[in-house]
Design an enzyme around this catalytic site. Structure first.
Site, short mmCIF file in Angstrom:
data_model
loop_
_atom_site.label_atom_id
_atom_site.label_comp_id
_atom_site.label_asym_id
_atom_site.label_seq_id
_atom_site.Cartn_x
_atom_site.Cartn_y
_atom_site.Cartn_z
CG ASN A 151 -1.38 1.46 1.43
OD1 ASN A 151 -2.52 1.93 0.81
ND2 ASN A 151 -0.86 2.09 2.45
CB SER A 168 -3.33 5.56 -8.54
OG SER A 168 -4.08 6.69 -8.51
CE1 TYR A 184 1.43 7.61 -6.20
CE2 TYR A 184 -0.38 8.16 -7.54
CZ TYR A 184 0.21 7.54 -6.49
OH TYR A 184 -0.86 6.83 -5.32
CB ALA A 185 0.60 7.94 -14.34
CB ALA A 197 5.51 4.12 -10.06
CE LYS A 198 0.56 3.95 -6.23
NZ LYS A 198 0.58 3.09 -5.29
#
Lengths: 77, 245
Positions: B87, B139, B152-153, B155-156
């Site tokens: 998480n 996400s 971030y995108a 990685a997710k």
């Protein structure tokens, strides 16, 4: 059969669910004993645990048959 | 339904808004939980609240050595890791034209690489047990993208693809690997948004409100349950209908 061979055979028989007499010197885990790629990884892990040794990935790749396994472990243990 | 008695769960980012709720819900279902995070104080507070069947294992996921030690510590504390919930996550937002290599690398390291390392580490035990549940929190931006969050995108979305690959590798051993993809959720992280930002985000959410951490945790509980054995390689969207594809 050496003590090591007996222990290796026991692991193979238990893990792959095959008859003991099928596990011959030249029996290939994948071609003859029905293992898939994940089974071979699990067998190597089980050998490592049973004999308290580390089997590096490049060595693991050379272990194709029951005989290969016994030979490698005998020299490493 | 959803009884996790006797199961041991490791939850990263358990000091955060969503992570702490995931830990609570798994604990309520009977699991032993190991709480990991960078901030010791909130972890200890949560452990005190939960009472028994709980362990505190601080870890900085940007430190590869610490990441390797975490599953070992969890197994030493609990005996096994039956459920892994990745998480933890960080953001280093900025438009790509101005994004530094460091901001790119740290988000990939913590959000993607540490997830890889933790999953790899728990597989041996799960394969032996012929049972395991891995749940990765991704996400909505993994699918939808978001300006200012290229790192971030990436990685997710990377975690999502990695999860589907691993799901296929280990499905025959009773191990499932799934993702939960939250939309905008009420947490300390999103409290910083101003009214205008909230309004613009919520305009695109049919439900017309932000999600609650417990609504994300409930999805994790389902995927961790014995009943979800036939669900693997899936992503469960918990986003108020905000990104239907």
């Amino acid at each position: 059969m050496s003590d090591i061979a007996v222990r290796v055979k026991k692991i193979v028989v238990e893990h792959l669910g095959v008859e003991e007499d099928k596990v011959t010197e030249t029996a290939s885990f994948i071609d003859d004993l029905g293992a898939d790629s994940l089974d071979t990884v699990e067998l190597v892990m089980a050998f490592e645990e049973e004999f308290g040794i580390e089997i590096p990935d490049d060595a693991a790749e050379t272990i194709q048959t029951f005989g290969d396994a016994v030979k490698f472990i005998t020299s490493a243990a | 339904m959803f009884d996790l008695t006797g199961k041991c769960a490791l939850v990263t980012g358990a000091s955060g808004g969503i992570g702490s709720e995931i830990a609570r819900v798994l604990h309520e279902a009977g699991a032993v939980v190991a709480l990991s995070g960078t901030r010791l104080e909130p972890l200890q507070a949560l452990a005190a609240e939960l009472g028994d069947r709980v362990h505190v294992l601080p870890c900085d996921l940007s430190d590869a050595v610490a990441v390797e030690a975490l599953p070992k510590a969890a197994i030493a504390a609990m005996g096994s890791i039956d459920i892994l919930v990745n998480n933890a996550g960080i953001t280093r937002d900025g438009l790509m034209m101005r994004m530094s290599d460091a901001d790119w690398a740290s988000v990939i390291e913590v959000n993607l690489t540490s997830t890889f390392r933790l999953m790899r580490a728990v597989l041996r035990g799960m394969m032996k047990a012929r049972w395991g549940r891995i749940i990765n929190i991704t996400s909505v931006v993994a699918q939808a993208g978001n300006p200012g969050q290229a790192n971030y995108a990436a990685a997710k979305a990377g975690v999502a693809g990695m999860s589907r690959s691993l799901a296929q590798e280990v499905a025959s051993r009773g191990i499932t690997v799934n993702c939960v993809a939250p939309g905008l959720v009420e947490t300390p992280m999103t409290e910083k948004l101003n009214d205008e930002q909230r309004k613009s985000i919520l305009d695109d959410v049919p439900t017309g409100r932000m999600g609650m951490p417990r609504e994300v945790a409930a999805a994790v509980l389902y995927l961790a349950s014995l009943e979800a054995a036939y669900v693997t390689g899936a992503t469960l969207d918990v986003n108020g209908g905000g990104d239907m594809l």
